[in-house]
Write a protein that holds these residues in place. Structure first.
Motif, short mmCIF file in Angstrom:
data_model
loop_
_atom_site.label_atom_id
_atom_site.label_comp_id
_atom_site.label_asym_id
_atom_site.label_seq_id
_atom_site.Cartn_x
_atom_site.Cartn_y
_atom_site.Cartn_z
N ASP A 166 3.23 1.09 -3.57
CA ASP A 166 2.52 1.02 -4.85
C ASP A 166 1.07 1.50 -4.79
O ASP A 166 0.38 1.46 -5.81
CB ASP A 166 2.53 -0.41 -5.38
N ASP A 167 0.62 1.89 -3.58
CA ASP A 167 -0.77 2.29 -3.38
C ASP A 167 -1.72 1.23 -3.92
O ASP A 167 -2.66 1.53 -4.68
CB ASP A 167 -1.06 3.64 -4.04
N HIS A 168 -1.46 0.00 -3.54
CA HIS A 168 -2.25 -1.13 -4.04
C HIS A 168 -2.54 -2.09 -2.89
O HIS A 168 -1.76 -2.18 -1.94
CB HIS A 168 -1.49 -1.85 -5.15
N ARG A 198 0.84 -1.21 0.00
CA ARG A 198 0.00 0.00 0.00
C ARG A 198 0.87 1.25 0.00
O ARG A 198 0.60 2.22 -0.73
CB ARG A 198 -0.93 0.00 1.21
#
Length: 217
Positions: free
Chosen positions: A43-45, A40
């Motif tokens: 990669d903001d995922h 998170r």
């Protein structure tokens, strides 16, 4: 020089020089969400639990963060929580400037096991001044909460560490946690500042050669 080359050169010049490289470590029981926090932040995922697998040994990712107009390179190491990998991961404690101890707010066992992780940290971490942070993850599972925020904060206060709750799933608190940890490291120059013989730029604890990057999330 072409317009494209000029634009590329201008963009490169606009990027601040790296002031220092910090080694950060994520430790805690298996399934508390260490890999999810890392993914998170970098990669903001977020991957649903059914699409993830346990980390084997140690993985890492690199992230750049600016603090007070200074650019820092973060090498963030995600360690396996399973007992059988402990001997493999112990060597990665050495040279860390920051360590994040993660528990799952919906798992009392993972919180109780923080004592064991603190003991391991004391055994293997070479720096007495290493900045520590306790993170309670998965606050999106409020209905299943077994550890209150107050209890987590009191535990962190007892161990003189930073404390935050977060949710890798919803993003809440992840960026803030990393920024607070790095800010605290920056405020402790004796932990990382080593002058280069030729310049004042600092480069410490970079990724060891021969180690492939990537997070097994």
């Amino acid at each position: 020089m072409s317009n494209i080359q000029a634009a590329a050169a201008a963009a490169a010049a606009a990027v601040p020089e790296i002031t220092a490289t910090f080694k950060l470590l994520l430790i805690g029981d298996s399934n508390v969400g260490k890999s999810s926090i890392l993914l998170r932040f970098t990669d903001d995922h977020f991957l649903p639990p059914e699409e993830t697998s346990a980390t084997i040994g140690v993985d890492f990712k690199v992230k750049y963060l600016e603090v007070d107009s200074q650019r820092y390179k973060l090498t963030i190491w995600d360690t396996a929580g399973q007992e059988r990998f402990r001997t493999l991961t112990s060597s990665y404690y050495r040279g860390a400037q920051g360590v994040i101890l993660v528990y799952d707010v919906s798992s009392r066992e993972s919180f109780d096991n923080l004592d064991t992780w603190f003991e391991e940290l004391k055994t293997y971490c070479s720096g007495e001044d290493v900045v520590k942070m306790v993170i309670g993850n998965k606050i999106d599972k409020e209905s299943e909460r077994q550890v209150s925020r107050k209890e987590g904060a009191e535990y962190a206060r007892k161990h003189r560490t930073l404390f935050l709750e977060c949710s890798a799933k919803t993003k809440i608190g992840v960026q803030q946690a990393m920024e607070e940890l790095v800010n605290k490291i920056v405020e402790t120059p004796g932990l990382w500042r080593k002058s280069s013989p030729s310049k004042g730029t600092v480069y410490v604890n970079d990724v060891p050669s021969g180690i492939a990057g990537g997070c097994a999330c």
